[in-house]
Design a protein around this motif. Structure first.
Motif, PDB file in Angstrom:
ATOM      1  N   HIS A  52     -14.169  76.336  43.326  1.00  0.00           N
ATOM      2  CA  HIS A  52     -14.325  77.776  43.147  1.00  0.00           C
ATOM      3  C   HIS A  52     -15.438  78.066  42.131  1.00  0.00           C
ATOM      4  O   HIS A  52     -16.284  78.932  42.357  1.00  0.00           O
ATOM      5  CB  HIS A  52     -12.993  78.368  42.669  1.00  0.00           C
ATOM      6  CG  HIS A  52     -12.991  79.849  42.557  1.00  0.00           C
ATOM      7  ND1 HIS A  52     -12.677  80.663  43.602  1.00  0.00           N
ATOM      8  CD2 HIS A  52     -13.280  80.665  41.514  1.00  0.00           C
ATOM      9  CE1 HIS A  52     -12.769  81.924  43.220  1.00  0.00           C
ATOM     10  NE2 HIS A  52     -13.131  81.955  41.956  1.00  0.00           N
ATOM     11  N   ILE A  53     -15.454  77.334  41.037  1.00  0.00           N
ATOM     12  CA  ILE A  53     -16.479  77.523  40.012  1.00  0.00           C
ATOM     13  C   ILE A  53     -17.850  77.171  40.562  1.00  0.00           C
ATOM     14  O   ILE A  53     -18.827  77.890  40.338  1.00  0.00           O
ATOM     15  CB  ILE A  53     -16.145  76.690  38.748  1.00  0.00           C
ATOM     16  CG1 ILE A  53     -14.911  77.278  38.051  1.00  0.00           C
ATOM     17  CG2 ILE A  53     -17.336  76.638  37.794  1.00  0.00           C
ATOM     18  CD1 ILE A  53     -14.351  76.417  36.945  1.00  0.00           C
ATOM     19  N   ASP A  54     -17.940  76.084  41.312  1.00  0.00           N
ATOM     20  CA  ASP A  54     -19.217  75.669  41.892  1.00  0.00           C
ATOM     21  C   ASP A  54     -19.766  76.754  42.812  1.00  0.00           C
ATOM     22  O   ASP A  54     -20.957  77.074  42.784  1.00  0.00           O
ATOM     23  CB  ASP A  54     -19.045  74.354  42.654  1.00  0.00           C
ATOM     24  CG  ASP A  54     -20.351  73.854  43.232  1.00  0.00           C
ATOM     25  OD1 ASP A  54     -21.313  73.677  42.454  1.00  0.00           O
ATOM     26  OD2 ASP A  54     -20.422  73.667  44.454  1.00  0.00           O
ATOM     27  N   THR A  55     -18.893  77.340  43.612  1.00  0.00           N
ATOM     28  CA  THR A  55     -19.313  78.411  44.522  1.00  0.00           C
ATOM     29  C   THR A  55     -19.803  79.615  43.729  1.00  0.00           C
ATOM     30  O   THR A  55     -20.821  80.215  44.066  1.00  0.00           O
ATOM     31  CB  THR A  55     -18.142  78.813  45.442  1.00  0.00           C
ATOM     32  OG1 THR A  55     -17.729  77.658  46.168  1.00  0.00           O
ATOM     33  CG2 THR A  55     -18.550  79.896  46.415  1.00  0.00           C
ATOM     34  N   ALA A  56     -19.079  79.967  42.673  1.00  0.00           N
ATOM     35  CA  ALA A  56     -19.482  81.105  41.850  1.00  0.00           C
ATOM     36  C   ALA A  56     -20.841  80.850  41.202  1.00  0.00           C
ATOM     37  O   ALA A  56     -21.657  81.757  41.084  1.00  0.00           O
ATOM     38  CB  ALA A  56     -18.429  81.381  40.781  1.00  0.00           C
ATOM     39  N   ARG A  60     -24.410  82.931  40.842  1.00  0.00           N
ATOM     40  CA  ARG A  60     -24.853  83.301  39.493  1.00  0.00           C
ATOM     41  C   ARG A  60     -25.429  82.078  38.797  1.00  0.00           C
ATOM     42  O   ARG A  60     -24.757  81.451  37.975  1.00  0.00           O
ATOM     43  CB  ARG A  60     -23.667  83.839  38.681  1.00  0.00           C
ATOM     44  CG  ARG A  60     -23.210  85.216  39.117  1.00  0.00           C
ATOM     45  CD  ARG A  60     -22.007  85.697  38.318  1.00  0.00           C
ATOM     46  NE  ARG A  60     -22.223  85.643  36.886  1.00  0.00           N
ATOM     47  CZ  ARG A  60     -21.234  85.540  36.004  1.00  0.00           C
ATOM     48  NH1 ARG A  60     -20.000  85.481  36.389  1.00  0.00           N
ATOM     49  NH2 ARG A  60     -21.505  85.512  34.716  1.00  0.00           N
ATOM     50  N   PRO A  61     -26.663  81.712  39.126  1.00  0.00           N
ATOM     51  CA  PRO A  61     -27.259  80.504  38.530  1.00  0.00           C
ATOM     52  C   PRO A  61     -27.328  80.563  37.002  1.00  0.00           C
ATOM     53  O   PRO A  61     -27.401  79.540  36.347  1.00  0.00           O
ATOM     54  CB  PRO A  61     -28.668  80.464  39.126  1.00  0.00           C
ATOM     55  CG  PRO A  61     -28.626  81.351  40.319  1.00  0.00           C
ATOM     56  CD  PRO A  61     -27.566  82.369  40.057  1.00  0.00           C
ATOM     57  N   SER A  62     -27.277  81.759  36.438  1.00  0.00           N
ATOM     58  CA  SER A  62     -27.342  81.897  34.981  1.00  0.00           C
ATOM     59  C   SER A  62     -26.046  81.443  34.299  1.00  0.00           C
ATOM     60  O   SER A  62     -26.002  81.285  33.087  1.00  0.00           O
ATOM     61  CB  SER A  62     -27.628  83.353  34.609  1.00  0.00           C
ATOM     62  OG  SER A  62     -26.572  84.178  35.056  1.00  0.00           O
ATOM     63  N   LEU A  63     -24.991  81.246  35.088  1.00  0.00           N
ATOM     64  CA  LEU A  63     -23.709  80.818  34.530  1.00  0.00           C
ATOM     65  C   LEU A  63     -23.818  79.347  34.126  1.00  0.00           C
ATOM     66  O   LEU A  63     -23.812  78.465  34.964  1.00  0.00           O
ATOM     67  CB  LEU A  63     -22.597  81.010  35.568  1.00  0.00           C
ATOM     68  CG  LEU A  63     -21.163  80.742  35.145  1.00  0.00           C
ATOM     69  CD1 LEU A  63     -20.740  81.713  34.047  1.00  0.00           C
ATOM     70  CD2 LEU A  63     -20.236  80.871  36.338  1.00  0.00           C
ATOM     71  N   ASN A  64     -23.940  79.090  32.829  1.00  0.00           N
ATOM     72  CA  ASN A  64     -24.125  77.733  32.329  1.00  0.00           C
ATOM     73  C   ASN A  64     -22.827  77.255  31.685  1.00  0.00           C
ATOM     74  O   ASN A  64     -22.387  77.809  30.693  1.00  0.00           O
ATOM     75  CB  ASN A  64     -25.268  77.712  31.314  1.00  0.00           C
ATOM     76  CG  ASN A  64     -25.569  76.310  30.828  1.00  0.00           C
ATOM     77  OD1 ASN A  64     -24.839  75.367  31.111  1.00  0.00           O
ATOM     78  ND2 ASN A  64     -26.655  76.169  30.083  1.00  0.00           N
ATOM     79  N   PRO A  68     -18.184  72.949  26.572  1.00  0.00           N
ATOM     80  CA  PRO A  68     -16.810  72.613  26.991  1.00  0.00           C
ATOM     81  C   PRO A  68     -15.803  73.746  26.755  1.00  0.00           C
ATOM     82  O   PRO A  68     -14.884  73.931  27.547  1.00  0.00           O
ATOM     83  CB  PRO A  68     -16.447  71.397  26.140  1.00  0.00           C
ATOM     84  CG  PRO A  68     -17.730  70.880  25.593  1.00  0.00           C
ATOM     85  CD  PRO A  68     -18.714  72.015  25.588  1.00  0.00           C
ATOM     86  N   GLU A  69     -15.991  74.500  25.670  1.00  0.00           N
ATOM     87  CA  GLU A  69     -15.069  75.599  25.375  1.00  0.00           C
ATOM     88  C   GLU A  69     -15.185  76.706  26.425  1.00  0.00           C
ATOM     89  O   GLU A  69     -14.179  77.221  26.914  1.00  0.00           O
ATOM     90  CB  GLU A  69     -15.372  76.155  23.985  1.00  0.00           C
ATOM     91  CG  GLU A  69     -14.240  76.985  23.406  1.00  0.00           C
ATOM     92  CD  GLU A  69     -14.511  77.375  21.960  1.00  0.00           C
ATOM     93  OE1 GLU A  69     -14.452  78.587  21.680  1.00  0.00           O
ATOM     94  OE2 GLU A  69     -14.776  76.470  21.134  1.00  0.00           O
ATOM     95  N   LEU A  70     -16.428  77.059  26.783  1.00  0.00           N
ATOM     96  CA  LEU A  70     -16.655  78.068  27.811  1.00  0.00           C
ATOM     97  C   LEU A  70     -16.143  77.579  29.163  1.00  0.00           C
ATOM     98  O   LEU A  70     -15.501  78.331  29.897  1.00  0.00           O
ATOM     99  CB  LEU A  70     -18.148  78.416  27.911  1.00  0.00           C
ATOM    100  CG  LEU A  70     -18.531  79.411  29.014  1.00  0.00           C
ATOM    101  CD1 LEU A  70     -17.838  80.761  28.801  1.00  0.00           C
ATOM    102  CD2 LEU A  70     -20.033  79.584  29.085  1.00  0.00           C
ATOM    103  N   LYS A  71     -16.391  76.317  29.476  1.00  0.00           N
ATOM    104  CA  LYS A  71     -15.938  75.748  30.750  1.00  0.00           C
ATOM    105  C   LYS A  71     -14.409  75.825  30.852  1.00  0.00           C
ATOM    106  O   LYS A  71     -13.860  76.222  31.872  1.00  0.00           O
ATOM    107  CB  LYS A  71     -16.410  74.296  30.888  1.00  0.00           C
ATOM    108  CG  LYS A  71     -16.063  73.674  32.229  1.00  0.00           C
ATOM    109  CD  LYS A  71     -16.713  72.297  32.360  1.00  0.00           C
ATOM    110  CE  LYS A  71     -16.516  71.761  33.755  1.00  0.00           C
ATOM    111  NZ  LYS A  71     -15.454  70.772  33.846  1.00  0.00           N
ATOM    112  N   ALA A  72     -13.721  75.469  29.760  1.00  0.00           N
ATOM    113  CA  ALA A  72     -12.252  75.515  29.750  1.00  0.00           C
ATOM    114  C   ALA A  72     -11.760  76.949  29.945  1.00  0.00           C
ATOM    115  O   ALA A  72     -10.794  77.197  30.680  1.00  0.00           O
ATOM    116  CB  ALA A  72     -11.711  74.931  28.443  1.00  0.00           C
TER     117      ALA A  72
END
Length: 167
Positions: A52-56, A60-64, A68-72
């Motif tokens: 789901h995250i990969d698709t998003a 939104r290529p700007s989603l970096n 690790p905190e943001l990813k969690a």
């Protein structure tokens, strides 16, 4: 209507419908197959969240998500969304709420018209750009329409879905 304006908004809306895309995150099969939630007997795997995250991220290529905190945080939000969607889908089935093929067809026509009168071929090219085919899009659209019908019924009946039910 569902959409108004340019093709970028169409992409955002399509990405919003996506639950599953191509998995581009390298991780062990064991990690991906880890069960993170069970909703009315349906399991959600960690790999489902990553898909789901990969698709998003495609939309939104700007989603970096190197942090690790943001990813969690994003993973938790995606999981909560998936739990709500599974629960809602279960409730829609239980209440026999259905979006008929003709309703889905009409909505697709509305989307194409509201985006500058896209031809079927142009529409399918836009879907393909976001890693989706017409069959998948119809299925996600049908689910979204059924969720909306359920929410309208819930609002009319003043039934409250609590956070503890989601948990």
């Amino acid at each position: 209507g569902f959409l108004m304006g340019n093709k970028n908004r169409l992409t955002v809306w399509i990405v919003g419908l996506l639950l599953f895309g191509c998995l581009a995150v390298a991780a062990s099969a064991e990690t991906l197959e880890r069960i993170v939630a069970v909703v009315n007997g349906e399991i959600i795997l960690y790999g489902d969240i990553l898909e789901h995250i990969d698709t998003a991220q495609k939309g939104r290529p700007s989603l970096n998500l190197q942090d690790p905190e943001l990813k969690a945080k994003v993973e938790r939000e995606v999981l909560q969304t998936m739990i709500r969607q599974r629960w809602t889908d279960h409730e829609a089935r239980r209440m026999k709420i259905v979006a008929a093929k003709s309703e889905v067809d009409k909505t697709i026509e509305d989307i194409r018209r509201e985006n500058g009168g896209l031809t079927q071929e142009q529409f399918e090219l836009l879907l393909a750009r976001d890693g989706m085919d017409m069959k998948k899009f119809r299925e996600k659209l049908r689910q979204e329409m059924e969720r909306k019908k359920l929410m309208e019924r819930v609002i009319r009946s003043k039934v409250v879905i609590t956070e503890s039910q989601i948990d």
